[in-house]
Design an enzyme around this catalytic site. Sequence first.
Site, PDB file in Angstrom:
ATOM      1  N   HIS A  81     -12.579   4.902  -1.352  1.00 53.73           N
ATOM      2  CA  HIS A  81     -13.087   3.865  -2.344  1.00 53.73           C
ATOM      3  C   HIS A  81     -14.523   3.589  -1.952  1.00 53.73           C
ATOM      4  CE1 HIS A  81      -8.745   2.658  -2.047  1.00 53.73           C
ATOM      5  NE2 HIS A  81      -9.083   1.908  -3.199  1.00 53.73           N
ATOM      6  N   TRP A 126       0.984  -1.020  -0.020  1.00 51.83           N
ATOM      7  CA  TRP A 126      -0.064  -0.217  -0.057  1.00 51.83           C
ATOM      8  C   TRP A 126       0.927   1.306  -0.039  1.00 51.83           C
ATOM      9  CZ3 TRP A 126      -4.702   0.018  -1.315  1.00 51.83           C
ATOM     10  CH2 TRP A 126      -5.547  -1.047  -1.361  1.00 51.83           C
ATOM     11  N   ILE A 173       2.277   5.905  -5.262  1.00 49.91           N
ATOM     12  CA  ILE A 173       3.013   6.856  -4.799  1.00 49.91           C
ATOM     13  C   ILE A 173       2.236   8.202  -4.432  1.00 49.91           C
ATOM     14  CG2 ILE A 173       5.191   8.122  -4.727  1.00 49.91           C
ATOM     15  CD1 ILE A 173       5.554   5.221  -4.032  1.00 49.91           C
ATOM     16  N   ASN A 178       3.817   1.479  -1.865  1.00 49.37           N
ATOM     17  CA  ASN A 178       4.632   1.742  -3.022  1.00 49.37           C
ATOM     18  C   ASN A 178       3.867   1.533  -4.399  1.00 49.37           C
ATOM     19  OD1 ASN A 178       7.402   1.873  -2.203  1.00 49.37           O
ATOM     20  ND2 ASN A 178       6.483   0.355  -0.661  1.00 49.37           N
ATOM     21  N   TRP A 179       2.624   1.100  -4.426  1.00 50.42           N
ATOM     22  CA  TRP A 179       1.880   0.901  -5.510  1.00 50.42           C
ATOM     23  C   TRP A 179       1.074   2.106  -6.157  1.00 50.42           C
ATOM     24  CZ3 TRP A 179      -3.061   0.838  -7.770  1.00 50.42           C
ATOM     25  CH2 TRP A 179      -4.238   1.324  -6.988  1.00 50.42           C
ATOM     26  N   TYR A 223      -1.443  11.109   8.003  1.00 53.58           N
ATOM     27  CA  TYR A 223      -0.510  10.302   9.048  1.00 53.58           C
ATOM     28  C   TYR A 223       0.549  11.332   9.889  1.00 53.58           C
ATOM     29  CZ  TYR A 223       2.189   6.335  10.649  1.00 53.58           C
ATOM     30  OH  TYR A 223       3.017   5.586  11.457  1.00 53.58           O
ATOM     31  N   TYR A 275     -27.310  -6.081  -9.814  1.00 55.91           N
ATOM     32  CA  TYR A 275     -28.039  -6.839 -10.611  1.00 55.91           C
ATOM     33  C   TYR A 275     -29.349  -6.897 -10.119  1.00 55.91           C
ATOM     34  CZ  TYR A 275     -30.077 -10.862 -13.421  1.00 55.91           C
ATOM     35  OH  TYR A 275     -30.785 -11.537 -14.013  1.00 55.91           O
ATOM     36  N   VAL A 326      -0.706   9.177  -3.884  1.00 60.29           N
ATOM     37  CA  VAL A 326      -1.743   9.115  -2.906  1.00 60.29           C
ATOM     38  C   VAL A 326      -1.098   8.642  -1.179  1.00 60.29           C
ATOM     39  CG1 VAL A 326      -3.854   7.626  -1.751  1.00 60.29           C
ATOM     40  CG2 VAL A 326      -3.836   8.305  -4.104  1.00 60.29           C
ATOM     41  N   HIS A 327       0.081   7.776  -1.411  1.00 56.21           N
ATOM     42  CA  HIS A 327       0.716   7.268  -0.256  1.00 56.21           C
ATOM     43  C   HIS A 327       1.406   8.780   0.168  1.00 56.21           C
ATOM     44  CE1 HIS A 327       3.333   5.550   2.438  1.00 56.21           C
ATOM     45  NE2 HIS A 327       4.415   5.900   1.983  1.00 56.21           N
TER      46      HIS A 327
END
Length: 414
Positions: free
Chosen positions: A344, A303, A308, A305-306, A319, A406, A310-311
């Site tokens: 999300h 979370w 950057i 590093n995927w 934080y 559905y 947003v982190h």
Amino acid sequence: MFIETKRCHVLQESLLSSASGYSNYRGILNWCVVMLMLSNARLFLENIIKYGILVDPIQVVSLFLKDPYSWPAACLIIVSETAGWILHIFNLTCMLIFPSATVLTVTSMTPVGGVISLGIYTVLFLKLYSYQDSNRWCREIRQARAKRLTRSYSCPDVPQSNGSAVHSHVSYPGNLTHRDMYYFVFAPTLCYQLNFPRSPRVRKRFLMRRLFEMLFLMQLLVGLIQQWMVPTIQNSMKPFQDMDFSRMVERLLKLAVPNHLIWLLFFYWFFHSSMNFVAELLQFGDREFYRDWWNSESVTYFWANWNIPVHKWCLRHFYKPMLKRGTNKFLAQTAVFLVSAFFHEYLVSIPLKMFRLWAFMGMMAQVPLAWFVGRYLNGNYGNAAVWMSLIIGQPIAVLMYVHDYYVIHHSSTE
């Protein structure tokens, strides 16, 4: 009769004589009005002859628009720190509520269009939050320097990176211009800086390669979704409605492979092709949009590093401020997951016009998963656990959302 007639004439003459006295002043007032009009007309004509026509409404408006920061009284009333903070919060709140209300109420809005619209407004929300926060730090540092004080944080400035070139160095408050703000809005970053690292020129071949990748991968993604994922999802509805557990697992495993492949292609399309295209176009020097998340041995490393941009935003504006206020490290990490889970859910549930909290629950499930992997698994076992959560976790959420969508929007009409 003659006597009565004579008496009436005498009475009429007496009335006329009394009316012509001081009580009848209407003529004098009219004379004053006429004289006043003539005198003012003379002054007005004299002013026109001497100065000409000086009335210019555009010039009056330009006085206010030319330098709005030179209105001390208006600034004291309207743009005080408290009023500015209230307006900033109101603006950010409207930025989230108004688009979501539009997506929910407009029946012609499709889920894909809703996701794209809310995604753009979410990015703008994070950027404006960073813009205000960063300039507030700079203002506090400036005030502290004026009082010969020190701060534990520094004004966000140019990070030292190889190959970057700064076009022009600015300092607060010289950065408060429309040009600077709009550059930040379109730049591929969520964290504001006074001086972004800049590349010396636009590489046309690099730009064209990224553009070709964007166009090709977009067509490939659409084709894979239509050809591979849609039929599998449609065939999964009946097992979920019948609660056939074995068939549900079989559908889940069948969906996992195309879903994961599409996610990897989307990652490359967005974080490598699209963001590098925008960065090259704007000569934006910081190209670290992701790191080697595929080597993650823990969920926390993945979370971090995927994604950057947003982190960095979460670390810088959420934080670390919580840690400085004395919040426990674990609670601060959990709060970051809560914020991430909220966005999300915001980006998924509202466009689908239903609230099932699957995205929120999936994000919050990362907290115990991260603790378990970090405590009991490491090395290749931890990396395998991360890959397993990506390959299996995503299709579970996809099927849950598609099933509920559905049931809500289609099963009642059949």
